[in-house]
Design a protein around this motif. Structure first.
Motif, PDB file in Angstrom:
ATOM      1  N   LYS A 261     -28.974 -53.257 -40.272  1.00  0.00           N
ATOM      2  CA  LYS A 261     -28.406 -52.578 -41.429  1.00  0.00           C
ATOM      3  C   LYS A 261     -26.670 -52.600 -41.108  1.00  0.00           C
ATOM      4  N   ARG A 262     -26.265 -53.613 -40.646  1.00  0.00           N
ATOM      5  CA  ARG A 262     -24.751 -53.727 -40.625  1.00  0.00           C
ATOM      6  C   ARG A 262     -24.359 -55.127 -41.328  1.00  0.00           C
ATOM      7  N   VAL A 263     -24.734 -55.188 -42.589  1.00  0.00           N
ATOM      8  CA  VAL A 263     -24.392 -55.962 -43.418  1.00  0.00           C
ATOM      9  C   VAL A 263     -23.704 -55.543 -44.567  1.00  0.00           C
ATOM     10  N   TYR A 264     -22.330 -55.923 -44.737  1.00  0.00           N
ATOM     11  CA  TYR A 264     -21.489 -55.450 -45.626  1.00  0.00           C
ATOM     12  C   TYR A 264     -20.883 -56.392 -46.568  1.00  0.00           C
ATOM     13  N   ASP A 265     -20.670 -55.925 -48.010  1.00  0.00           N
ATOM     14  CA  ASP A 265     -20.077 -56.723 -48.952  1.00  0.00           C
ATOM     15  C   ASP A 265     -18.648 -56.382 -48.981  1.00  0.00           C
ATOM     16  N   LEU A 266     -17.937 -57.314 -49.180  1.00  0.00           N
ATOM     17  CA  LEU A 266     -16.387 -57.204 -49.368  1.00  0.00           C
ATOM     18  C   LEU A 266     -16.024 -57.681 -50.718  1.00  0.00           C
ATOM     19  N   GLN A 267     -15.605 -56.711 -51.379  1.00  0.00           N
ATOM     20  CA  GLN A 267     -15.317 -56.682 -52.846  1.00  0.00           C
ATOM     21  C   GLN A 267     -13.814 -56.605 -53.074  1.00  0.00           C
ATOM     22  N   GLN A 268     -13.321 -57.238 -54.442  1.00  0.00           N
ATOM     23  CA  GLN A 268     -12.049 -57.019 -54.973  1.00  0.00           C
ATOM     24  C   GLN A 268     -11.787 -55.617 -55.283  1.00  0.00           C
ATOM     25  N   PRO A 269     -10.731 -55.075 -55.492  1.00  0.00           N
ATOM     26  CA  PRO A 269      -9.389 -55.820 -55.052  1.00  0.00           C
ATOM     27  C   PRO A 269      -9.108 -55.760 -53.430  1.00  0.00           C
ATOM     28  N   THR A 270      -9.949 -54.956 -52.956  1.00  0.00           N
ATOM     29  CA  THR A 270      -9.500 -54.798 -51.409  1.00  0.00           C
ATOM     30  C   THR A 270      -9.730 -56.277 -50.604  1.00  0.00           C
ATOM     31  N   PHE A 271     -10.410 -56.916 -50.904  1.00  0.00           N
ATOM     32  CA  PHE A 271     -10.701 -58.169 -50.184  1.00  0.00           C
ATOM     33  C   PHE A 271     -10.645 -59.446 -51.077  1.00  0.00           C
ATOM     34  N   ASN A 272     -10.346 -60.786 -50.656  1.00  0.00           N
ATOM     35  CA  ASN A 272     -10.161 -61.636 -51.181  1.00  0.00           C
ATOM     36  C   ASN A 272     -10.270 -62.890 -50.303  1.00  0.00           C
ATOM     37  N   ALA A 273     -10.231 -64.043 -50.964  1.00  0.00           N
ATOM     38  CA  ALA A 273     -10.246 -65.089 -49.974  1.00  0.00           C
ATOM     39  C   ALA A 273      -8.971 -65.555 -49.600  1.00  0.00           C
ATOM     40  N   SER A 274      -7.900 -65.096 -50.279  1.00  0.00           N
ATOM     41  CA  SER A 274      -6.560 -65.371 -49.680  1.00  0.00           C
ATOM     42  C   SER A 274      -5.987 -63.973 -49.398  1.00  0.00           C
ATOM     43  N   ALA A 275      -4.899 -64.179 -48.222  1.00  0.00           N
ATOM     44  CA  ALA A 275      -4.211 -63.026 -47.700  1.00  0.00           C
ATOM     45  C   ALA A 275      -3.458 -62.328 -48.987  1.00  0.00           C
ATOM     46  N   ASN A 276      -3.513 -61.052 -49.166  1.00  0.00           N
ATOM     47  CA  ASN A 276      -2.986 -60.398 -50.190  1.00  0.00           C
ATOM     48  C   ASN A 276      -2.301 -59.097 -50.023  1.00  0.00           C
ATOM     49  N   MET A 277      -1.824 -58.190 -50.929  1.00  0.00           N
ATOM     50  CA  MET A 277      -1.077 -56.924 -50.737  1.00  0.00           C
ATOM     51  C   MET A 277      -2.121 -55.812 -50.454  1.00  0.00           C
ATOM     52  N   ASN A 278      -3.498 -55.992 -50.432  1.00  0.00           N
ATOM     53  CA  ASN A 278      -4.161 -55.178 -50.029  1.00  0.00           C
ATOM     54  C   ASN A 278      -4.679 -55.138 -48.500  1.00  0.00           C
ATOM     55  N   GLU A 279      -3.929 -55.905 -47.712  1.00  0.00           N
ATOM     56  CA  GLU A 279      -4.475 -56.399 -46.307  1.00  0.00           C
ATOM     57  C   GLU A 279      -4.195 -54.963 -45.434  1.00  0.00           C
ATOM     58  N   PRO A 280      -3.500 -54.094 -45.534  1.00  0.00           N
ATOM     59  CA  PRO A 280      -3.656 -52.912 -44.773  1.00  0.00           C
ATOM     60  C   PRO A 280      -5.003 -52.038 -44.861  1.00  0.00           C
TER      61      PRO A 280
END
Length: 294
Positions: A261-280
């Protein structure tokens, strides 16, 4: 040399210093005024966020489900990041349009036909994000703001590297595509780069390719400890697609990540296909998924 000649030379030197100083100051003032006259359009949430952090005005922003900075609430919308309205953009009389480099082939010809000046920003890695901040900060006299954001990124990198211990977890990164299933993100993608910095080993390493097409035969040979699923573009569409794929395709049931059970969904705004200002925030979250017990 008599006293009068010395005074003349000193006065001349002071005059030249003053003249140079005035010239530099005048150029600086004129350059800053020129920046104020720039009419900038961004075509993606990632590029929009960068300009917000640099405290720069925009005349056009993308139409997106992502939450854009409040300061651009009343700025005209120019269409979705995947298919912006070139006619709408042209009507705004932009001096420069900023887009991500991954979409260059997709709509470069349309911009050329309208004689629109486009700058394509490379945002596939954390290093490229920092380089973009540096160059834009210098160009638009926002060096202080750019350095402040770079400092946050560097601190996050330091923090996650301190959490690395033991065997590197093997990680599979998937990117959901609305209506088209998913792609596999290699270590040349943004999320793949986050995994690498955070101390994970991407099970797919491709020379120069950020994304590759999936294959059941290939997936069956991988044994990821962690699976990251990026809900790209339309999460209300891509998340159900992922859930259906994992429920119906037997290849997933054999993977340690699914069993544990180590499957995780990456959601906006923290995650995106492009590097962005939420990187930290993003890299710290990835670190917690890879090393939960640290």
């Amino acid at each position: 040399m008599n006293r009068s000649k010395k005074l003349i030379l000193i006065a001349l030197g002071l005059f030249l210093i003053l003249a140079v100083g005035v010239g530099v100051g005048t150029k600086y003032f004129l350059d800053r005024q020129a920046v104020k006259n720039q009419r900038i359009v961004t075509t993606s949430a990632a590029t929009t966020e960068i300009f917000a952090k640099l405290d720069l005005p925009l005349v056009g922003v993308p139409t997106t489900q992502a939450k854009l900075p409040a300061r651009y609430k009343n700025v005209p919308k120019i269409g979705s990041p995947m298919s912006p309205s070139v006619e709408k953009i042209a009507s705004l009389n932009p001096t420069t349009v900023y887009a991500v480099s991954t979409l260059k082939d997709q709509y470069n010809q349309s911009f050329k036909e309208q004689s629109i000046h486009v700058v394509y920003l490379k945002l596939d890695t954390v290093s490229q994000l920092k380089g973009t901040l540096q160059s834009l900060g210098k160009q638009y006299y926002r060096t202080r703001q750019a350095n402040a954001e770079i400092k946050k990124i560097d601190q996050a990198t330091t923090d996650v590297k301190e959490r690395i211990h033991g065997r590197k977890p093997r990680v599979l990164v998937l990117m959901g595509m609305p209506g088209a299933g998913y792609m596999i993100a290699t270590d040349h993608s943004y999320v793949g780069d986050l995994v690498k910095i955070a101390g994970g080993e991407n099970v797919y390493s491709a020379k120069g390719q950020a994304y590759i097409h999936p294959s059941n035969d290939s997936l069956a040979t991988k044994h990821p400890d962690v699976i990251l699923r990026l809900e790209h573009a339309l999460p209300n569409v891509t998340k159900p697609q992922f859930e259906k794929e994992f429920a119906q395709n037997p290849v997933w049931k054999t993977m340690p990540a699914v069993k544990d059970k180590r499957v995780y969904d990456l959601q906006q705004p923290t995650f995106n296909a492009s590097a962005n200002m939420n990187e930290p925030q993003a890299i710290r979250q990835v670190s917690k998924w890879l090393y939960p017990t640290k």
